[in-house]
Design a protein around this motif. Sequence first.
Motif, short mmCIF file in Angstrom:
data_model
loop_
_atom_site.label_atom_id
_atom_site.label_comp_id
_atom_site.label_asym_id
_atom_site.label_seq_id
_atom_site.Cartn_x
_atom_site.Cartn_y
_atom_site.Cartn_z
N HIS A 20 5.42 1.04 2.37
CA HIS A 20 4.12 0.51 2.77
C HIS A 20 4.31 -0.90 3.29
O HIS A 20 4.97 -1.73 2.65
N ASP A 104 -4.81 4.24 2.03
CA ASP A 104 -4.14 3.55 0.92
C ASP A 104 -5.20 3.15 -0.10
O ASP A 104 -5.71 2.03 -0.09
N SER A 190 4.11 2.84 6.69
CA SER A 190 2.73 2.59 7.11
C SER A 190 2.64 1.32 7.95
O SER A 190 3.55 0.50 7.95
#
Length: 234
Positions: A20, A104, A190
């Motif tokens: 992430h 998220d 991401s």
Amino acid sequence: MFDLGQVEIKAPLRPGKFIHTAGNFREHAQEGKEAGWPFPIPQWISFLKNPDAVIGHDDNIVKPHFVKQLDHELELAIVIGRKVKNVEVGKAFSAIFGFTIFNDVTARDIQREEMKNGLLNFGKNLDTFTVLGPAIVPKEYIGDVHNLAMELRVNGDPRQVGSTSRLSVKIEEIVSRYSWVTLNPGDMISTGTISGVAAFRKPDPTPFFLKDGDVLECEIEKIGLMRNKVVDEK
């Protein structure tokens, strides 16, 4: 052939690892600063998401009883298609298979406490907090990945509206940077979220945090629409 109503759409992938990244949409960092968020959002924040937290389209997002500030973050997720390590920016796009939608889900009250120690962990990794779907679209069908409209709605109300054109770094720069670890097919990275999260709403974010019964629709141009309902933990 099956009609959509005859099938259950599962998460398109449970990645081996999910990196992430945050701070890549500078408007999100700016809204945090303006809202008085106690911690800065610099570029290139990174942490790992929990693959066991993955759910898909139409799955329920479970709100734990101890979480008071449940939030959403609409992001584009990059799906790696071939094994690479330390890949150059100019070659990084060739390592990508395709893209999917990523929400998220975040417990802001837990995140705030963790960040006092410089951590990002349980606040973003509880069960059902990694929402992926509805499908992975190969990059060849995307066109210009740096010009995709993005929108997240809660009960039909647009909360996050933006575009990948507002990324302050390119997709291939993100892949290149995080290929300091070996990236394998099926790994994901991401982009970070666009502005409009509940936590940064002014003057009082409280009414915007997610609650039991809320329906979220996450939509990214050329990829599709992912819908999920929030339910209280039983």
